[in-house]
Design an enzyme around this catalytic site. Sequence first.
Site, PDB file in Angstrom:
ATOM      1  CE  LYS A  14     -47.731 -39.599  72.591  1.00 27.08           C
ATOM      2  NZ  LYS A  14     -47.170 -38.361  73.178  1.00 27.08           N
ATOM      3  NE  ARG A 123     -39.074 -42.469  77.847  1.00 22.15           N
ATOM      4  CZ  ARG A 123     -39.989 -41.505  77.876  1.00 22.15           C
ATOM      5  NH1 ARG A 123     -41.252 -41.744  77.578  1.00 22.15           N
ATOM      6  NH2 ARG A 123     -39.657 -40.275  78.174  1.00 22.15           N
ATOM      7  CB  THR A 129     -40.527 -35.335  76.019  1.00 25.67           C
ATOM      8  OG1 THR A 129     -40.339 -36.357  76.991  1.00 25.67           O
ATOM      9  CG2 THR A 129     -41.982 -34.932  75.975  1.00 25.67           C
ATOM     10  NE  ARG A 140     -41.511 -39.119  71.723  1.00 26.25           N
ATOM     11  CZ  ARG A 140     -41.716 -39.230  73.028  1.00 26.25           C
ATOM     12  NH1 ARG A 140     -40.714 -39.009  73.872  1.00 26.25           N
ATOM     13  NH2 ARG A 140     -42.909 -39.552  73.504  1.00 26.25           N
ATOM     14  CG  ASN A 160     -44.234 -36.741  71.625  1.00 23.98           C
ATOM     15  OD1 ASN A 160     -45.281 -37.375  71.438  1.00 23.98           O
ATOM     16  ND2 ASN A 160     -43.817 -36.392  72.819  1.00 23.98           N
ATOM     17  CG  HIS A 163     -47.074 -43.488  75.709  1.00 23.78           C
ATOM     18  ND1 HIS A 163     -46.844 -42.587  76.731  1.00 23.78           N
ATOM     19  CD2 HIS A 163     -47.133 -44.707  76.297  1.00 23.78           C
ATOM     20  CE1 HIS A 163     -46.792 -43.250  77.875  1.00 23.78           C
ATOM     21  NE2 HIS A 163     -46.973 -44.540  77.644  1.00 23.78           N
TER      22      HIS A 163
HETATM   23  N1  UDP Z   1     -46.361 -32.724  76.233  1.00 21.70           N
HETATM   24  C1  UDP Z   1     -46.744 -31.514  75.696  1.00 21.70           C
HETATM   25  N2  UDP Z   1     -46.092 -30.373  76.079  1.00 21.70           N
HETATM   26  C2  UDP Z   1     -45.049 -30.409  76.966  1.00 21.70           C
HETATM   27  C3  UDP Z   1     -44.642 -31.650  77.502  1.00 21.70           C
HETATM   28  C4  UDP Z   1     -45.329 -32.797  77.110  1.00 21.70           C
HETATM   29  O1  UDP Z   1     -47.672 -31.458  74.895  1.00 21.70           O
HETATM   30  O2  UDP Z   1     -44.494 -29.340  77.273  1.00 21.70           O
HETATM   31  C5  UDP Z   1     -47.078 -33.953  75.814  1.00 21.70           C
HETATM   32  C6  UDP Z   1     -46.246 -34.793  74.836  1.00 21.70           C
HETATM   33  O3  UDP Z   1     -47.113 -35.305  73.817  1.00 21.70           O
HETATM   34  C7  UDP Z   1     -45.701 -35.890  75.740  1.00 21.70           C
HETATM   35  C8  UDP Z   1     -46.859 -36.080  76.724  1.00 21.70           C
HETATM   36  O4  UDP Z   1     -47.323 -34.753  76.949  1.00 21.70           O
HETATM   37  O5  UDP Z   1     -45.400 -37.057  75.025  1.00 21.70           O
HETATM   38  C9  UDP Z   1     -46.504 -36.736  78.042  1.00 21.70           C
HETATM   39  O6  UDP Z   1     -45.432 -36.057  78.630  1.00 21.70           O
HETATM   40  P1  UDP Z   1     -44.190 -36.817  79.275  1.00 21.70           P
HETATM   41  O7  UDP Z   1     -43.407 -35.789  80.029  1.00 21.70           O
HETATM   42  O8  UDP Z   1     -44.662 -38.028  80.016  1.00 21.70           O
HETATM   43  O9  UDP Z   1     -43.331 -37.233  77.993  1.00 21.70           O
HETATM   44  P2  UDP Z   1     -43.007 -38.660  77.335  1.00 21.70           P
HETATM   45  O10 UDP Z   1     -42.970 -39.693  78.424  1.00 21.70           O
HETATM   46  O11 UDP Z   1     -44.089 -38.934  76.316  1.00 21.70           O
HETATM   47  O12 UDP Z   1     -41.662 -38.492  76.682  1.00 21.70           O
HETATM   48 MG    MG Z   2     -44.273 -40.023  79.977  1.00 22.09          MG
END
Ligand code: UDP
Ligand code: MG
Length: 195
Positions: A14, A123, A129, A140, A160, A163
């Site tokens: 990102k 992951r 996340t 992260r 974070n 992706h």
């Molecule tokens: N995100 C955010 N606020 C939140 C949760 C998620 O800005 O409260 C953003 C964050 O950048 C995250 C993305 O939304 O990576 C997608 O969310 P997801 O739950 O799919 O998390 P990931 O798969 O990236 O761990």
């Molecule tokens: Mg996701």
Amino acid sequence: MPNFKKERTYVMVKPDGVKKGLIGEILHRFEQRDLKIVALEMFHATKEQIDNHYPKDEAWIRRLGQKTLGTYEKYGLDAVKELGTNDDLELGKFVRGWLVEYMTSAPLVRMVVEGVHAVDMVRKICGATLPYLADMGTIRGDYSNDSPVIANMEKRSVMNIMHASETPVEAQHEIEHWFGGREEVIFDYKRYGEE
Ligand code: UDP
Ligand code: MG
């Protein structure tokens, strides 16, 4: 049966990962776990591409909103006071919109990573996340301390670093979305020592 030895997953570095100079570190962590980089490219995404990358179904958007509500409850914050609503769908839409802005604010690096249980392994290496809660030793957890409370206050998405697809089905969709019709840039080769 799927070939778990050669599972493929989709990863994007990102904007904050690119700007912090973490492209090499991320590649290194995959390679040291014997994961194979089979496609790799820097590019600047359009808003439309990012909009189509993240799921659009109501359940996924509500889940995003519920994450904010969960965090606010934990810290005794009032979503109505902070963001004007406590509706999970509305909050999810805010976060999704900020995400599109964030992901188009700088170049990204997209890649396909292949190997043993690649989806789960990547992951695990990536970490949870929310960076301030992510385990030390994960990308992260080692390189970001961002929190949704701060991000929401600043009306931006949580930064974070990277992706990574969450499931093999998501990986398949994302590889198709980002590399579909360009299979020639996904390579099949043996790493040193591979049979
Ligand atoms: N995100 C955010 N606020 C939140 C949760 C998620 O800005 O409260 C953003 C964050 O950048 C995250 C993305 O939304 O990576 C997608 O969310 P997801 O739950 O799919 O998390 P990931 O798969 O990236 O761990
Ligand atoms: Mg996701």
